[in-house]
Design an enzyme around this catalytic site. Structure first.
Site, PDB file in Angstrom:
ATOM      1  N   THR A   1       0.714  -1.200   0.002  1.00 42.32           N
ATOM      2  CA  THR A   1       0.204   0.071   0.035  1.00 42.32           C
ATOM      3  C   THR A   1       0.843   1.157  -0.131  1.00 42.32           C
ATOM      4  O   THR A   1       2.032   1.191   0.374  1.00 42.32           O
ATOM      5  CB  THR A   1      -0.945   0.050   1.338  1.00 42.32           C
ATOM      6  OG1 THR A   1      -1.898   0.996   0.971  1.00 42.32           O
ATOM      7  CG2 THR A   1      -0.295   0.168   2.625  1.00 42.32           C
ATOM      8  N   ASN A   2       0.348   2.281  -0.510  1.00 46.19           N
ATOM      9  CA  ASN A   2       1.024   3.583  -0.409  1.00 46.19           C
ATOM     10  C   ASN A   2       0.216   4.573   0.429  1.00 46.19           C
ATOM     11  O   ASN A   2       0.418   5.771   0.324  1.00 46.19           O
ATOM     12  CB  ASN A   2       1.250   4.050  -1.864  1.00 46.19           C
ATOM     13  CG  ASN A   2       2.699   3.886  -2.409  1.00 46.19           C
ATOM     14  OD1 ASN A   2       3.667   3.673  -1.383  1.00 46.19           O
ATOM     15  ND2 ASN A   2       2.835   3.585  -3.649  1.00 46.19           N
TER      16      ASN A   2
ATOM     17  N   HIS B   1      -2.181   6.565   5.855  1.00 41.01           N
ATOM     18  CA  HIS B   1      -2.970   6.248   7.059  1.00 41.01           C
ATOM     19  C   HIS B   1      -2.695   4.788   7.460  1.00 41.01           C
ATOM     20  O   HIS B   1      -2.772   4.262   8.734  1.00 41.01           O
ATOM     21  CB  HIS B   1      -4.205   6.853   6.908  1.00 41.01           C
ATOM     22  CG  HIS B   1      -4.506   8.160   6.755  1.00 41.01           C
ATOM     23  ND1 HIS B   1      -4.536   9.043   7.861  1.00 41.01           N
ATOM     24  CD2 HIS B   1      -4.638   8.998   5.809  1.00 41.01           C
ATOM     25  CE1 HIS B   1      -4.744  10.264   7.222  1.00 41.01           C
ATOM     26  NE2 HIS B   1      -4.705  10.283   6.134  1.00 41.01           N
ATOM     27  N   LYS B   2      -2.979   3.938   6.482  1.00 41.97           N
ATOM     28  CA  LYS B   2      -2.941   2.420   6.762  1.00 41.97           C
ATOM     29  C   LYS B   2      -1.765   1.949   7.483  1.00 41.97           C
ATOM     30  O   LYS B   2      -1.300   1.258   8.289  1.00 41.97           O
ATOM     31  CB  LYS B   2      -3.111   1.742   5.524  1.00 41.97           C
ATOM     32  CG  LYS B   2      -4.454   1.125   4.927  1.00 41.97           C
ATOM     33  CD  LYS B   2      -4.384   0.427   3.916  1.00 41.97           C
ATOM     34  CE  LYS B   2      -5.691   0.042   3.366  1.00 41.97           C
ATOM     35  NZ  LYS B   2      -5.813  -0.964   2.239  1.00 41.97           N
TER      36      LYS B   2
ATOM     37  N   ASP C   1      -7.469  -5.493   2.257  1.00 45.68           N
ATOM     38  CA  ASP C   1      -8.430  -5.053   1.246  1.00 45.68           C
ATOM     39  C   ASP C   1      -9.526  -4.982   2.397  1.00 45.68           C
ATOM     40  O   ASP C   1      -9.758  -5.677   3.249  1.00 45.68           O
ATOM     41  CB  ASP C   1      -8.923  -5.842   0.015  1.00 45.68           C
ATOM     42  CG  ASP C   1      -9.485  -4.780  -0.809  1.00 45.68           C
ATOM     43  OD1 ASP C   1      -8.854  -3.888  -1.300  1.00 45.68           O
ATOM     44  OD2 ASP C   1     -10.548  -4.991  -1.176  1.00 45.68           O
TER      45      ASP C   1
ATOM     46  N   PHE D   1      -9.140   8.115   8.344  1.00 49.11           N
ATOM     47  CA  PHE D   1      -9.194   8.457   6.813  1.00 49.11           C
ATOM     48  C   PHE D   1     -10.664   7.529   6.293  1.00 49.11           C
ATOM     49  O   PHE D   1     -11.227   6.915   7.093  1.00 49.11           O
ATOM     50  CB  PHE D   1      -7.963   7.828   6.124  1.00 49.11           C
ATOM     51  CG  PHE D   1      -7.753   6.339   6.360  1.00 49.11           C
ATOM     52  CD1 PHE D   1      -7.400   5.534   7.080  1.00 49.11           C
ATOM     53  CD2 PHE D   1      -8.283   5.492   5.019  1.00 49.11           C
ATOM     54  CE1 PHE D   1      -7.374   4.248   7.372  1.00 49.11           C
ATOM     55  CE2 PHE D   1      -8.124   4.180   5.170  1.00 49.11           C
ATOM     56  CZ  PHE D   1      -7.446   3.367   6.266  1.00 49.11           C
TER      57      PHE D   1
ATOM     58  N   HIS E   1     -11.326  -3.131  12.426  1.00 51.41           N
ATOM     59  CA  HIS E   1     -11.165  -4.337  11.486  1.00 51.41           C
ATOM     60  C   HIS E   1      -9.662  -4.601  11.144  1.00 51.41           C
ATOM     61  O   HIS E   1      -9.212  -5.706  11.231  1.00 51.41           O
ATOM     62  CB  HIS E   1     -12.054  -4.088  10.464  1.00 51.41           C
ATOM     63  CG  HIS E   1     -11.610  -2.477   9.870  1.00 51.41           C
ATOM     64  ND1 HIS E   1     -11.987  -1.574  10.987  1.00 51.41           N
ATOM     65  CD2 HIS E   1     -11.217  -1.993   8.743  1.00 51.41           C
ATOM     66  CE1 HIS E   1     -11.517  -0.480  10.176  1.00 51.41           C
ATOM     67  NE2 HIS E   1     -11.180  -0.818   8.942  1.00 51.41           N
TER      68      HIS E   1
HETATM   69  P1  IMP Z   1      -8.899  -0.563   0.482  1.00 48.71           P
HETATM   70  O1  IMP Z   1      -8.767  -1.484   1.439  1.00 48.71           O
HETATM   71  O2  IMP Z   1      -7.772   0.499   0.606  1.00 48.71           O
HETATM   72  O3  IMP Z   1      -9.208  -0.899  -0.982  1.00 48.71           O
HETATM   73  O4  IMP Z   1     -10.157   0.380   0.995  1.00 48.71           O
HETATM   74  C1  IMP Z   1     -11.565   0.444   0.417  1.00 48.71           C
HETATM   75  C2  IMP Z   1     -12.164   1.380   1.103  1.00 48.71           C
HETATM   76  O5  IMP Z   1     -12.375   1.590   2.316  1.00 48.71           O
HETATM   77  C3  IMP Z   1     -11.457   3.085   0.675  1.00 48.71           C
HETATM   78  O6  IMP Z   1     -12.356   4.118   0.260  1.00 48.71           O
HETATM   79  C4  IMP Z   1     -10.806   3.389   1.890  1.00 48.71           C
HETATM   80  O7  IMP Z   1     -10.619   4.787   2.229  1.00 48.71           O
HETATM   81  C5  IMP Z   1     -11.863   2.985   2.732  1.00 48.71           C
HETATM   82  N1  IMP Z   1     -11.236   2.241   4.280  1.00 48.71           N
HETATM   83  C6  IMP Z   1     -10.344   1.263   4.310  1.00 48.71           C
HETATM   84  N2  IMP Z   1     -10.060   1.173   5.475  1.00 48.71           N
HETATM   85  C7  IMP Z   1     -10.889   2.022   6.152  1.00 48.71           C
HETATM   86  C8  IMP Z   1     -10.775   2.471   7.633  1.00 48.71           C
HETATM   87  O8  IMP Z   1     -10.053   1.879   8.478  1.00 48.71           O
HETATM   88  N3  IMP Z   1     -11.506   3.367   7.857  1.00 48.71           N
HETATM   89  C9  IMP Z   1     -12.528   4.112   7.137  1.00 48.71           C
HETATM   90  N4  IMP Z   1     -12.419   3.800   5.771  1.00 48.71           N
HETATM   91  C10 IMP Z   1     -11.424   2.714   5.410  1.00 48.71           C
END
Ligand code: IMP
Length: 207
Positions: free
Chosen positions: A22-23, A26-27, A83, A164, A193
């Site tokens: 990931t880039n 926040h993650k 994901d 985020f 999660h």
């Molecule tokens: P991905 O896992 O990065 O593909 O995230 C999918 C979507 O869920 C994106 O719009 C992220 O911004 C949102 N998302 C992922 N993790 C979180 C979280 O911990 N809090 C709020 N939104 C999240």
């Protein structure tokens, strides 16, 4: 443990390197706060990868696997990818696997949140959950998955500026009255999660 040698990246304080596909800073910050004491956590930029890895699967596990395998195939490094989907019961499970692109390509988190709140106007059932699937590449070519879930509901309007994505509209059951965006990283990680999935991964790697 089937992780890459720290020596490929320079000094790592003796900790094994864990590459996260990931880039999203926040993650990365959340993951570092959870397991940074045991692992030297690196993002894609740290290994010289600036690619936007396509997420073309129709499941969270499928997309996590695509991202993890992409890094392994291109860079020869064992890696993890997460994901995440937001599952809203009153919307039949939407936005789910489409959470990142709910408002369409090129739209940001604010647009996604606004669309979600618009679609929920008048909905009585606001229950929702975040689900994260983490994929770990294995040295034998396999993949291992770890999952984490947090139950909660969608607030009527956004609150808070931390975190985020959908954090400003998600109220976890364990902290009634607060959205994730009103909590510290530490408090969010304790129940989130991603926190649960990453701790399950760490238990496996450190067993
Ligand atoms: P991905 O896992 O990065 O593909 O995230 C999918 C979507 O869920 C994106 O719009 C992220 O911004 C949102 N998302 C992922 N993790 C979180 C979280 O911990 N809090 C709020 N939104 C999240």
């Amino acid at each position: 443990m089937s992780l890459s040698s720290p020596s490929s990246f320079g000094p790592a304080n003796g900790k094994p390197v864990l590459v996260v596909a990931t880039n999203n800073q926040h993650k990365l910050a959340e993951i570092k706060a959870i397991i940074g004491h045991s692992f030297d956590v690196k993002g894609l930029a740290d290994i010289g990868c600036h690619d936007d890895i396509p997420e073309t699967a129709d499941t969270l596990a499928g997309n996590a696997e695509i991202k993890a395998r992409y890094v392994k195939d291109k860079y020869g490094l064992e890696c993890i990818a997460d994901d995440t989907g937001l599952i809203v019961d009153g919307l039949g499970g939407e936005p789910g696997v489409r959470s990142a692109r709910y408002a369409g390509p090129g739209h940001d988190s604010k647009a996604n949140m606004e669309l979600l709140l618009d679609r929920m106007v008048g909905l009585h059932d606001r229950s929702a959950r975040f689900v994260t699937v983490v994929a770990l590449t294995l040295a034998d070519g396999g993949i291992k998955f770890f999952e984490g879930t947090v139950e909660g509901h969608i607030s009527a309007s956004p609150h808070g500026s931390a975190g985020f994505g959908y954090d400003p509209v998600f109220v976890p059951r364990e902290a009634p009255g607060l959205t994730f965006a009103e909590m510290s990283t530490e408090s969010k990680n304790a129940i989130s999660h991603r926190g649960r999935a990453i701790r399950a991964l760490a238990d496996y790697l450190l067993r």
